[in-house]
Design a protein around this motif. Sequence first.
Motif, PDB file in Angstrom:
ATOM      1  N   MET A   1       0.853  -1.180   0.000  1.00 11.21           N
ATOM      2  CA  MET A   1       0.000   0.000   0.000  1.00 11.21           C
ATOM      3  C   MET A   1       0.896   1.239   0.000  1.00 11.21           C
ATOM      4  SD  MET A   1      -2.752   1.331   2.854  1.00 11.21           S
ATOM      5  CE  MET A   1      -4.131   0.327   2.428  1.00 11.21           C
ATOM      6  N   GLY A   2       0.758   2.060  -1.038  1.00 14.18           N
ATOM      7  CA  GLY A   2       1.532   3.295  -1.136  1.00 14.18           C
ATOM      8  C   GLY A   2       0.867   4.422  -0.369  1.00 14.18           C
ATOM      9  N   PHE A   3       1.555   5.549  -0.359  1.00 12.80           N
ATOM     10  CA  PHE A   3       1.027   6.716   0.362  1.00 12.80           C
ATOM     11  C   PHE A   3      -0.297   7.177  -0.229  1.00 12.80           C
ATOM     12  CE2 PHE A   3       0.575  11.289   0.902  1.00 12.80           C
ATOM     13  CZ  PHE A   3       0.538  11.364   2.283  1.00 12.80           C
ATOM     14  N   ASP A   4      -0.404   7.179  -1.558  1.00 10.08           N
ATOM     15  CA  ASP A   4      -1.642   7.630  -2.201  1.00 10.08           C
ATOM     16  C   ASP A   4      -2.837   6.789  -1.756  1.00 10.08           C
ATOM     17  OD1 ASP A   4      -0.230   9.551  -3.532  1.00 10.08           O
ATOM     18  OD2 ASP A   4      -0.039   8.389  -5.391  1.00 10.08           O
ATOM     19  N   GLU A   5      -2.667   5.491  -1.753  1.00  4.28           N
ATOM     20  CA  GLU A   5      -3.755   4.598  -1.335  1.00  4.28           C
ATOM     21  C   GLU A   5      -4.085   4.802   0.136  1.00  4.28           C
ATOM     22  OE1 GLU A   5      -2.124   0.858  -2.327  1.00  4.28           O
ATOM     23  OE2 GLU A   5      -2.579   1.029  -4.470  1.00  4.28           O
ATOM     24  N   TRP A   6      -3.050   4.956   0.946  1.00  3.83           N
ATOM     25  CA  TRP A   6      -3.256   5.167   2.382  1.00  3.83           C
ATOM     26  C   TRP A   6      -4.031   6.472   2.616  1.00  3.83           C
ATOM     27  CZ3 TRP A   6      -1.826   9.104   5.667  1.00  3.83           C
ATOM     28  CH2 TRP A   6      -1.997   8.857   7.022  1.00  3.83           C
ATOM     29  N   ALA A   7      -3.608   7.547   1.934  1.00  2.87           N
ATOM     30  CA  ALA A   7      -4.245   8.850   2.122  1.00  2.87           C
ATOM     31  C   ALA A   7      -5.695   8.836   1.633  1.00  2.87           C
ATOM     32  CB  ALA A   7      -3.456   9.930   1.398  1.00  2.87           C
ATOM     33  N   LEU A   8      -5.939   8.202   0.508  1.00  2.00           N
ATOM     34  CA  LEU A   8      -7.310   8.144  -0.007  1.00  2.00           C
ATOM     35  C   LEU A   8      -8.214   7.304   0.884  1.00  2.00           C
ATOM     36  CD1 LEU A   8      -6.679   7.835  -3.843  1.00  2.00           C
ATOM     37  CD2 LEU A   8      -7.636   9.778  -2.598  1.00  2.00           C
ATOM     38  N   ALA A   9      -7.675   6.257   1.479  1.00  5.38           N
ATOM     39  CA  ALA A   9      -8.473   5.419   2.370  1.00  5.38           C
ATOM     40  C   ALA A   9      -8.836   6.156   3.656  1.00  5.38           C
ATOM     41  CB  ALA A   9      -7.721   4.135   2.694  1.00  5.38           C
ATOM     42  N   ARG A  10      -8.030   7.120   4.043  1.00  3.00           N
ATOM     43  CA  ARG A  10      -8.249   7.861   5.296  1.00  3.00           C
ATOM     44  C   ARG A  10      -8.479   9.348   5.051  1.00  3.00           C
ATOM     45  NH1 ARG A  10      -4.936   3.754   5.601  1.00  3.00           N
ATOM     46  NH2 ARG A  10      -4.979   2.370   7.384  1.00  3.00           N
ATOM     47  N   GLU A  11      -9.050   9.695   3.913  1.00  2.18           N
ATOM     48  CA  GLU A  11      -9.207  11.089   3.524  1.00  2.18           C
ATOM     49  C   GLU A  11     -10.031  11.887   4.532  1.00  2.18           C
ATOM     50  OE1 GLU A  11     -10.781  13.786  -0.202  1.00  2.18           O
ATOM     51  OE2 GLU A  11     -11.092  11.632  -0.232  1.00  2.18           O
ATOM     52  N   GLN A  12     -11.081  11.288   5.075  1.00  6.45           N
ATOM     53  CA  GLN A  12     -11.942  12.022   6.015  1.00  6.45           C
ATOM     54  C   GLN A  12     -11.215  12.356   7.314  1.00  6.45           C
ATOM     55  OE1 GLN A  12     -15.432   9.589   6.403  1.00  6.45           O
ATOM     56  NE2 GLN A  12     -16.439  10.612   4.678  1.00  6.45           N
ATOM     57  N   THR A  13     -10.136  11.667   7.598  1.00  5.19           N
ATOM     58  CA  THR A  13      -9.334  11.977   8.781  1.00  5.19           C
ATOM     59  C   THR A  13      -8.166  12.877   8.415  1.00  5.19           C
ATOM     60  OG1 THR A  13      -9.894   9.840   9.724  1.00  5.19           O
ATOM     61  CG2 THR A  13      -8.011  10.969  10.671  1.00  5.19           C
ATOM     62  N   VAL A  14      -7.566  12.650   7.252  1.00  4.85           N
ATOM     63  CA  VAL A  14      -6.367  13.390   6.853  1.00  4.85           C
ATOM     64  C   VAL A  14      -6.675  14.857   6.598  1.00  4.85           C
ATOM     65  CG1 VAL A  14      -4.610  13.605   5.053  1.00  4.85           C
ATOM     66  CG2 VAL A  14      -5.195  11.349   5.963  1.00  4.85           C
ATOM     67  N   ARG A  15      -7.748  15.161   5.899  1.00  6.58           N
ATOM     68  CA  ARG A  15      -8.057  16.559   5.557  1.00  6.58           C
ATOM     69  C   ARG A  15      -8.272  17.442   6.786  1.00  6.58           C
ATOM     70  NH1 ARG A  15     -10.049  18.288   0.293  1.00  6.58           N
ATOM     71  NH2 ARG A  15      -9.621  16.650  -1.218  1.00  6.58           N
ATOM     72  N   PRO A  16      -9.160  17.068   7.720  1.00  4.81           N
ATOM     73  CA  PRO A  16      -9.327  17.925   8.906  1.00  4.81           C
ATOM     74  C   PRO A  16      -8.063  17.994   9.758  1.00  4.81           C
ATOM     75  CG  PRO A  16     -11.138  16.353   8.750  1.00  4.81           C
ATOM     76  CD  PRO A  16     -10.151  15.993   7.704  1.00  4.81           C
ATOM     77  N   SER A  17      -7.341  16.885   9.835  1.00  9.28           N
ATOM     78  CA  SER A  17      -6.097  16.887  10.615  1.00  9.28           C
ATOM     79  C   SER A  17      -5.091  17.862  10.025  1.00  9.28           C
ATOM     80  CB  SER A  17      -5.496  15.489  10.662  1.00  9.28           C
ATOM     81  OG  SER A  17      -6.378  14.596  11.292  1.00  9.28           O
TER      82      SER A  17
END
Length: 60
Positions: free
Chosen positions: A1-17
């Motif tokens: 799992m690359g960074f892109d996949e990780w970030a897209l899977a957790r987008e709802q947490t990554v953006r507000p953070s």
Amino acid sequence: MGFDEWALAREQTVRPSAFFGVFALMAVLEALAPRRVHHADADIDATTGRALVRSKSCCR
């Protein structure tokens, strides 16, 4: 799992953070090195400004 996949899977947490992280960093930097010096007269000016806004809005 690359960074892109990780970030897209957790987008709802990554953006507000990311938003609140940058917001907190800017607040700390502003507290340590303010861009403007606070003057005691600014409180009086703000009160006067609010009074002018209220007087204009009530007399239409």
